[in-house]
Scaffold this motif. Structure first.
Motif, PDB file in Angstrom:
ATOM      1  N   VAL A  18       0.930  -1.760  -0.179  1.00 55.65           N
ATOM      2  CA  VAL A  18      -0.375   0.370  -0.133  1.00 55.65           C
ATOM      3  C   VAL A  18       0.972   1.261  -0.127  1.00 55.65           C
ATOM      4  O   VAL A  18       0.698   2.289   0.173  1.00 55.65           O
ATOM      5  CB  VAL A  18      -0.701  -0.138   1.216  1.00 55.65           C
ATOM      6  CG1 VAL A  18      -1.912  -0.810   1.118  1.00 55.65           C
ATOM      7  CG2 VAL A  18      -0.518  -0.020   2.531  1.00 55.65           C
ATOM      8  N   HIS A  19       1.747   0.336   0.421  1.00 52.84           N
ATOM      9  CA  HIS A  19       3.181   2.025  -0.136  1.00 52.84           C
ATOM     10  C   HIS A  19       3.425   2.521  -1.388  1.00 52.84           C
ATOM     11  O   HIS A  19       4.139   1.325  -1.898  1.00 52.84           O
ATOM     12  CB  HIS A  19       3.711   2.817   1.148  1.00 52.84           C
ATOM     13  CG  HIS A  19       4.375   1.283   1.766  1.00 52.84           C
ATOM     14  ND1 HIS A  19       5.323   1.356   1.799  1.00 52.84           N
ATOM     15  CD2 HIS A  19       4.280   0.845   2.695  1.00 52.84           C
ATOM     16  CE1 HIS A  19       6.366   0.289   1.753  1.00 52.84           C
ATOM     17  NE2 HIS A  19       5.518  -0.111   2.453  1.00 52.84           N
ATOM     18  N   ARG A  20       4.148   3.563  -1.512  1.00 47.82           N
ATOM     19  CA  ARG A  20       5.849   3.655  -3.041  1.00 47.82           C
ATOM     20  C   ARG A  20       6.512   2.313  -2.207  1.00 47.82           C
ATOM     21  O   ARG A  20       6.817   2.606  -1.129  1.00 47.82           O
ATOM     22  CB  ARG A  20       6.302   5.040  -2.774  1.00 47.82           C
ATOM     23  CG  ARG A  20       6.772   5.795  -1.612  1.00 47.82           C
ATOM     24  CD  ARG A  20       6.980   6.975  -1.076  1.00 47.82           C
ATOM     25  NE  ARG A  20       7.836   7.185   0.146  1.00 47.82           N
ATOM     26  CZ  ARG A  20       7.547   8.622   1.002  1.00 47.82           C
ATOM     27  NH1 ARG A  20       6.490   9.552   0.308  1.00 47.82           N
ATOM     28  NH2 ARG A  20       7.887   8.327   2.078  1.00 47.82           N
TER      29      ARG A  20
ATOM     30  N   TYR B 175      12.192  10.534  -4.440  1.00 46.28           N
ATOM     31  CA  TYR B 175      10.985   9.378  -3.908  1.00 46.28           C
ATOM     32  C   TYR B 175      10.879   8.425  -5.634  1.00 46.28           C
ATOM     33  O   TYR B 175      11.017   9.062  -6.454  1.00 46.28           O
ATOM     34  CB  TYR B 175       9.651   9.938  -3.442  1.00 46.28           C
ATOM     35  CG  TYR B 175       9.563  10.853  -2.103  1.00 46.28           C
ATOM     36  CD1 TYR B 175      10.037  10.366  -1.382  1.00 46.28           C
ATOM     37  CD2 TYR B 175       9.741  12.201  -2.416  1.00 46.28           C
ATOM     38  CE1 TYR B 175       9.625  11.143  -0.026  1.00 46.28           C
ATOM     39  CE2 TYR B 175       9.964  13.267  -1.294  1.00 46.28           C
ATOM     40  CZ  TYR B 175       9.925  12.701   0.257  1.00 46.28           C
ATOM     41  OH  TYR B 175      10.385  13.683   1.183  1.00 46.28           O
TER      42      TYR B 175
ATOM     43  N   GLU C 172       5.603   5.530  -8.234  1.00 47.21           N
ATOM     44  CA  GLU C 172       4.957   6.054  -9.629  1.00 47.21           C
ATOM     45  C   GLU C 172       4.847   7.196  -9.852  1.00 47.21           C
ATOM     46  O   GLU C 172       3.669   8.158  -9.359  1.00 47.21           O
ATOM     47  CB  GLU C 172       3.635   5.565  -9.595  1.00 47.21           C
ATOM     48  CG  GLU C 172       2.721   4.865 -10.928  1.00 47.21           C
ATOM     49  CD  GLU C 172       3.728   4.259 -12.030  1.00 47.21           C
ATOM     50  OE1 GLU C 172       4.181   3.172 -11.943  1.00 47.21           O
ATOM     51  OE2 GLU C 172       2.994   5.066 -13.120  1.00 47.21           O
TER      52      GLU C 172
END
Lengths: 367, 367
Positions: free
Chosen positions: B296-298, B312, B315
């Motif tokens: 659920v995260h980068r 970062y 996406e």
């Protein structure tokens, strides 16, 4: 978090009344203590935005990173949750929730980065400080909050008593060592977190916000210790000075002036007295003794969920003290290159007069 | 501060060149790491404003509260000092130094309160993020910075090795206890400061930013440990998971997927690869195994003087990696109510390929 800091629908209602009175259409709070005051949840100070959006009417919404959403204790009567995905733009979500708002009040400690983004997304909005609507509420502490402040101050007092009793070795140790020691004692005395522990010896004490460093404390020196932490969501903050050995005559003389000024400030902290008058009382005593140029900061700051908050005890602040205002009274005298001294208590203004929360000895103790 | 983080006239010159290229007239940096990067001095995160004002041409000025001025190590070739008195308005001083500026770039973490004040004082200015001019410089680490990151990562690695060796008792202790223990070990291994120590057991590990709490760790549970600190001004950040006893089959299976995804992400971290491609590589592996909805995260964040900074690994970020970019590669799988897992290394992109700074065992160790 205790009952004093869980947030509530009642607090939000009072904020909305203040918004109506002051013509604020939307309140935005993020990093800082306004958010836990209203919701019980504290935003992580990170680049991923957490923001409570409070329109004057309608539901409040907490915009929160999806990966932090499991941390939030839901309070459906206070706010609804809007988790955002890593590929969404949280500022755009906030702007949409805010609507084509006229006047937007933003929390003091929100990262400027998000305000820059909102400036572009809400080009017709006028921005002002949220402290105007939330500050007056947070400033007046209720009974549970004063009890929490009293407990935190008592914890800090116990560490000051240990300092005075000579339980904290000073001579031969570095300031940084003593600072870490004081921090451990704050935790042992019930604090959840150490916020700061200034230890400044001799000439270093002339820098009011000195960072405790490698300097070794010697004999016959003044050591200024200013420390505080958070206990159950509320802060402590106390300053006491000690001398390692015989007290030099010039230091004793100046300290007598400081002591008198501090006690006069506490005594002046009555309901209805303008904040700046509390500052003036002690400053006049210090100036009359010839140290006016060496008292280089305001007399104090409000305290609560934050170490520094409204009301500030400073020249120019004409706000009259109200029952429930909690703040520091901490004059100081700083002679660059020689020594510095400060004496600080937390005081609550009450209808029965000033209520000092710190009771540790106010004298310059020889250790 | 080490040589890596003392600031310099050369860094300021490079910032000025970036300002010229991007049409920024004035740069304002306050709380955050841009200030120590440029000047060696870190602003106290308080209501008293500290702000470096950098016009595109002419002297840079550090506006600082008078009582904090003694903390500043002077660097006349980098900035001049403008201490402000308690009764002055520091925002007005900044506005005057900025002049009738067209485009003003402000630091990400500056308190919004001061930007609100500047909006009123500089009504014709356009505000944008300072990260556009300072970020690209800070993102590319020089040799001294990479050495500092490597030393910090090695310190965190030694704590991970202790975790794997069973030196850190888990069963029967609370998450909070273990978190404090890990913090003490980070300090013992050379960190100056603990930034965080997430310890999340069993179902708590499904909350990626879980706050270590009173839950007691039992047998046969996955325990996710994600911790980091600051050493000589630069940050560490590592995640390892262990299991207390036999590893349940479903956890072993998922971990094999996670491990493969993380190693693929590291391998993809080559110069010229867009950040989002590093994210996609690991995400595809996790998705192919059926866990796509549970990552659920980068994939990661840049790291340096801050735990989270550009670039970062997410996406939407098409920026190609450059030699000297340092960042985390940390995919995770989180099954709400059951368990969670994450595996994280810090990686530096170099002309010779990805250089992982963490070497602690990547397997799911049974302790």
């Amino acid at each position: 978090m205790t009952a004093a800091s869980t947030g509530s629908a009642e607090r939000l209602d009072r904020v909305r009344r203040a918004m109506t009175e002051q013509g604020v259409d939307v309140l935005l709070v993020s990093v800082g203590r306004d958010l836990p005051y209203l919701t019980g949840y504290e935003a992580m100070p990170l680049e991923r935005l957490t923001m409570l959006v409070v329109p004057r009417e309608g539901d409040a919404t907490m915009v929160v990173p999806r990966l932090e959403a499991p941390r939030v204790v839901k309070q459906p009567d206070v706010f609804r949750l809007r988790p955002w995905e890593e590929t969404e733009d949280p500022s755009a979500i906030v702007a949409e929730l805010a609507g084509p708002a006229g006047t937007v009040a933003v929390g003091d400690q929100m990262w400027a980065r998000f305000l820059v983004e909102l400036l572009a997304l809400l080009p017709r909005a006028t921005f002002r400080r949220a402290v105007d609507v939330v500050g007056p509420l947070r400033m007046v502490k209720d009974a549970a909050e004063i009890a929490a402040l009293r407990a935190a101050s008592a914890g800090a007092d116990r560490v000051a008593v240990q300092l005075h009793a000579g339980d904290i070795q000073l001579i031969g140790r570095t300031e940084a060592d003593v600072s870490a020691d004081i921090g451990r004692r704050l935790i042992a005395e019930g604090h959840d977190k150490v916020n700061f522990a200034i230890v400044a010896a001799g000439e270093n004490a002339a820098s009011p916000h000195h960072h405790a460093g490698p300097r070794v404390i010697g004999e016959g020196e003044i050591v200024l210790c200013d420390f505080g932490g958070t206990m159950d969501g509320y802060c402590s903050d106390i300053t006491r000075c000690v001398v390692t050995g015989d007290v030099p005559a010039d230091i004793a003389e100046a300290y007598a002036v400081l002591h008198e000024a501090q006690q006069a400030g506490v005594a002046a902290s009555t309901v209805g007295t303008p904040c700046q008058d509390v500052d003036r009382v002690g400053r006049a005593i210090i100036a009359a003794a010839g140290f006016g140029d060496f008292f280089v900061h305001r007399t104090g700051h409000g305290i609560g969920m934050e170490e520094h908050e409204d009301p500030y005890i400073v020249e120019g602040n004409g706000r009259p003290l109200e029952a429930g205002h909690a703040f520091s009274v901490e004059p100081g005298i700083y002679l660059p290159g020689r020594w510095g001294m400060r004496l600080e208590d937390i005081v609550v203004a009450t209808d029965d007069g000033p209520d000092p929360l710190n009771a540790a000895d106010h004298d310059l103790i020889q250790v």
